[in-house]
Motif scaffolding. Structure first.
Motif, PDB file in Angstrom:
ATOM      1  N   LYS A  52      42.870  36.238  33.006  1.00  0.00           N
ATOM      2  CA  LYS A  52      42.436  34.900  32.684  1.00  0.00           C
ATOM      3  C   LYS A  52      41.903  35.006  31.245  1.00  0.00           C
ATOM      4  N   SER A  53      41.602  36.151  30.450  1.00  0.00           N
ATOM      5  CA  SER A  53      41.316  36.157  28.870  1.00  0.00           C
ATOM      6  C   SER A  53      42.655  35.975  28.318  1.00  0.00           C
ATOM      7  N   MET A  54      43.744  36.567  28.660  1.00  0.00           N
ATOM      8  CA  MET A  54      45.082  36.314  27.958  1.00  0.00           C
ATOM      9  C   MET A  54      45.367  34.731  27.995  1.00  0.00           C
ATOM     10  N   GLU A  55      45.432  34.177  29.124  1.00  0.00           N
ATOM     11  CA  GLU A  55      45.664  32.774  29.045  1.00  0.00           C
ATOM     12  C   GLU A  55      47.442  32.675  28.652  1.00  0.00           C
ATOM     13  N   LEU A  56      48.039  33.467  29.520  1.00  0.00           N
ATOM     14  CA  LEU A  56      49.453  33.993  29.468  1.00  0.00           C
ATOM     15  C   LEU A  56      50.579  32.623  29.777  1.00  0.00           C
ATOM     16  N   ALA A  57      51.426  32.262  28.877  1.00  0.00           N
ATOM     17  CA  ALA A  57      52.407  31.244  29.118  1.00  0.00           C
ATOM     18  C   ALA A  57      53.625  31.750  29.638  1.00  0.00           C
ATOM     19  N   GLY A  58      53.865  33.157  29.666  1.00  0.00           N
ATOM     20  CA  GLY A  58      55.066  33.770  30.202  1.00  0.00           C
ATOM     21  C   GLY A  58      55.990  34.223  29.009  1.00  0.00           C
TER      22      GLY A  58
ATOM     23  N   LYS B 273      45.173  36.350  20.244  1.00  0.00           N
ATOM     24  CA  LYS B 273      44.180  36.854  20.715  1.00  0.00           C
ATOM     25  C   LYS B 273      44.042  38.322  20.497  1.00  0.00           C
ATOM     26  N   PHE B 274      42.854  38.942  20.213  1.00  0.00           N
ATOM     27  CA  PHE B 274      42.365  40.305  20.559  1.00  0.00           C
ATOM     28  C   PHE B 274      41.440  40.555  21.401  1.00  0.00           C
ATOM     29  N   ILE B 275      41.660  41.370  22.378  1.00  0.00           N
ATOM     30  CA  ILE B 275      40.711  41.802  23.312  1.00  0.00           C
ATOM     31  C   ILE B 275      40.485  43.045  23.580  1.00  0.00           C
ATOM     32  N   LEU B 276      39.204  43.547  23.756  1.00  0.00           N
ATOM     33  CA  LEU B 276      38.678  44.656  23.747  1.00  0.00           C
ATOM     34  C   LEU B 276      37.861  45.025  25.152  1.00  0.00           C
ATOM     35  N   LYS B 277      38.160  46.076  25.575  1.00  0.00           N
ATOM     36  CA  LYS B 277      37.722  46.363  26.992  1.00  0.00           C
ATOM     37  C   LYS B 277      36.556  47.533  26.675  1.00  0.00           C
ATOM     38  N   SER B 278      35.378  47.318  27.549  1.00  0.00           N
ATOM     39  CA  SER B 278      34.248  48.523  27.321  1.00  0.00           C
ATOM     40  C   SER B 278      33.403  48.047  28.837  1.00  0.00           C
ATOM     41  N   ARG B 279      32.434  48.939  28.837  1.00  0.00           N
ATOM     42  CA  ARG B 279      31.415  48.847  30.241  1.00  0.00           C
ATOM     43  C   ARG B 279      30.249  48.540  29.722  1.00  0.00           C
TER      44      ARG B 279
ATOM     45  N   VAL C 209      36.596  39.106  24.031  1.00  0.00           N
ATOM     46  CA  VAL C 209      37.650  38.196  23.339  1.00  0.00           C
ATOM     47  C   VAL C 209      37.681  37.390  21.993  1.00  0.00           C
ATOM     48  N   VAL C 210      38.603  37.725  20.855  1.00  0.00           N
ATOM     49  CA  VAL C 210      38.634  37.109  19.690  1.00  0.00           C
ATOM     50  C   VAL C 210      39.773  36.303  19.733  1.00  0.00           C
ATOM     51  N   ASP C 211      39.530  34.894  19.716  1.00  0.00           N
ATOM     52  CA  ASP C 211      40.566  33.698  19.600  1.00  0.00           C
ATOM     53  C   ASP C 211      40.698  33.570  18.378  1.00  0.00           C
ATOM     54  N   LYS C 212      41.834  33.449  17.767  1.00  0.00           N
ATOM     55  CA  LYS C 212      42.240  33.472  16.559  1.00  0.00           C
ATOM     56  C   LYS C 212      43.076  31.765  16.154  1.00  0.00           C
ATOM     57  N   ARG C 213      43.109  31.190  17.357  1.00  0.00           N
ATOM     58  CA  ARG C 213      43.413  29.807  17.074  1.00  0.00           C
ATOM     59  C   ARG C 213      42.757  28.958  18.195  1.00  0.00           C
TER      60      ARG C 213
ATOM     61  N   GLU D 257      31.664  39.642  16.193  1.00  0.00           N
ATOM     62  CA  GLU D 257      31.570  38.432  16.976  1.00  0.00           C
ATOM     63  C   GLU D 257      32.719  37.942  17.786  1.00  0.00           C
ATOM     64  N   PHE D 258      32.423  38.035  19.141  1.00  0.00           N
ATOM     65  CA  PHE D 258      33.493  37.587  19.970  1.00  0.00           C
ATOM     66  C   PHE D 258      33.433  36.402  20.360  1.00  0.00           C
ATOM     67  N   ASP D 259      34.257  35.584  20.511  1.00  0.00           N
ATOM     68  CA  ASP D 259      34.479  34.164  21.017  1.00  0.00           C
ATOM     69  C   ASP D 259      33.906  33.977  22.477  1.00  0.00           C
ATOM     70  N   ARG D 260      34.373  34.988  23.225  1.00  0.00           N
ATOM     71  CA  ARG D 260      33.865  35.059  24.627  1.00  0.00           C
ATOM     72  C   ARG D 260      33.781  36.603  25.104  1.00  0.00           C
ATOM     73  N   LEU D 261      32.735  36.834  25.700  1.00  0.00           N
ATOM     74  CA  LEU D 261      32.225  38.120  26.243  1.00  0.00           C
ATOM     75  C   LEU D 261      31.987  38.039  27.800  1.00  0.00           C
ATOM     76  N   TRP D 262      32.945  38.361  28.852  1.00  0.00           N
ATOM     77  CA  TRP D 262      32.970  38.315  30.106  1.00  0.00           C
ATOM     78  C   TRP D 262      33.179  39.493  30.905  1.00  0.00           C
ATOM     79  N   GLY D 263      32.960  39.508  32.051  1.00  0.00           N
ATOM     80  CA  GLY D 263      33.636  40.454  33.131  1.00  0.00           C
ATOM     81  C   GLY D 263      32.729  40.560  34.403  1.00  0.00           C
ATOM     82  N   SER D 264      33.000  41.697  35.123  1.00  0.00           N
ATOM     83  CA  SER D 264      32.751  41.754  36.493  1.00  0.00           C
ATOM     84  C   SER D 264      31.154  42.483  36.458  1.00  0.00           C
ATOM     85  N   LYS D 265      30.025  41.925  37.263  1.00  0.00           N
ATOM     86  CA  LYS D 265      29.170  42.663  37.356  1.00  0.00           C
ATOM     87  C   LYS D 265      29.067  44.035  38.286  1.00  0.00           C
ATOM     88  N   LYS D 266      30.010  43.591  39.161  1.00  0.00           N
ATOM     89  CA  LYS D 266      30.078  44.634  40.319  1.00  0.00           C
ATOM     90  C   LYS D 266      30.842  45.853  39.763  1.00  0.00           C
ATOM     91  N   SER D 267      31.919  45.706  38.728  1.00  0.00           N
ATOM     92  CA  SER D 267      32.565  46.859  38.408  1.00  0.00           C
ATOM     93  C   SER D 267      31.938  47.365  37.053  1.00  0.00           C
TER      94      SER D 267
END
Length: 260
Positions: free
Chosen positions: A90-96, A222-228, A256-260, A240-250
């Motif tokens: 979802k974070s990547m919003e890929l067009a393919g 985009k730049f995306i960094l994963k952590s726990r 996510v840093v959006d550049k445009r 300063e991320f434009d979005r910070l989200w994830g799974s509470k369960k995991s």
């Protein structure tokens, strides 16, 4: 570390040839499997490479066996189809059509998942560990895939034995549509049986803010960094991320840093 290359029991001529070639390439000794126990009495080995009969390259270290397997990518794709709940995709919003840089490749399960959504794109992967690189790169090309999508996704991946720090500093600005980084966690999740055999060979160098700034520079979209949630990486880096989200369960978070 001390290691050698061998084969499975009663190998074919082709397996022996491949094992000998790998040993020569790595500058280590080839030992026939029938002589392995005898050799271990003379030399202490940390681990050894094995060319298996199924065409796979594995590393054996004591009771642990490190090998390539696309299992988790298949589980995650199944969950996407059922729940549309994968935060990375979802974070990547890929067009393919994107060119994605995966700076910390590891077992490659996330890269396979990403590549599935890139019918006209590609994933370039970096793996700093020589031993992880050898096993996984061999697996990507030779694994007996049961699903067409995993085989096709593997064909859209280029993997290099490179350290991310040196690599991203050589990239031009905006060289990749998306740059993704998944460093080893501060507090490992030892219940992850697929990751545990990899740990002795992983590179644990911690990324710093300068590394991140170079990765952001290399990203066009985009730049995306994963952590726990229980790790301190995000706080230390002060991004300063434009979005910070994830799974509470995991407990996994994606910044996510959006550049445009």
């Amino acid at each position: 570390m001390n290691y050698i290359v061998t084969t499975s029991y009663k190998p074919s001529r082709e397996e022996v040839t491949k094992a000998r070639d790998l040993a020569e390439e790595m500058g280590v000794k080839y030992v026939s499997r029938s002589r392995l126990k005898e050799y271990e009495k003379e030399k202490v080995l940390d681990f050894y490479y094995v060319f298996d009969k199924n065409g796979q390259l594995v590393i054996r270290s004591g009771e642990e066996v490190f090998f390539f397997h696309p299992g988790m990518s298949k589980v995650r794709l199944k969950n996407i189809k059922l729940q549309d709940s994968d935060y990375l995709i979802k974070s990547m919003e890929l067009a393919g059509t994107e060119l994605v840089l995966d700076t910390t490749f590891g077992l490659g399960n996330e890269a396979l998942l990403i590549a599935n959504f890139l019918p006209d794109g590609k994933v370039v992967g970096l793996e700093a560990s020589e031993h992880i690189f050898r096993v996984v790169s061999h697996g990507l090309k030779n694994y007996p895939y049961e699903d067409d999508w995993t085989r096709e996704a593997a064909g859209r991946i280029e993997l290099y034995n490179r350290d991310l720090r040196e690599f991203v500093r050589s990239c031009g600005e905006g060289s990749y549509d998306i740059v993704y980084c998944d460093p080893m966690f501060d507090r490992p999740q030892y219940s992850s049986h697929s990751i545990n055999p990899l740990r002795p060979f992983a590179v644990y160098d911690r990324i710093n803010r300068d590394d991140v700034d170079w990765m952001i520079r290399a990203a066009r979209r985009k730049f995306i960094l994963k952590s726990r949630t229980r790790d301190t990486l995000f706080q230390e880096l002060g991004i300063e991320f434009d979005r910070l989200w994830g799974s509470k369960k995991s407990g996994v978070l994606y910044g996510v840093v959006d550049k445009r």
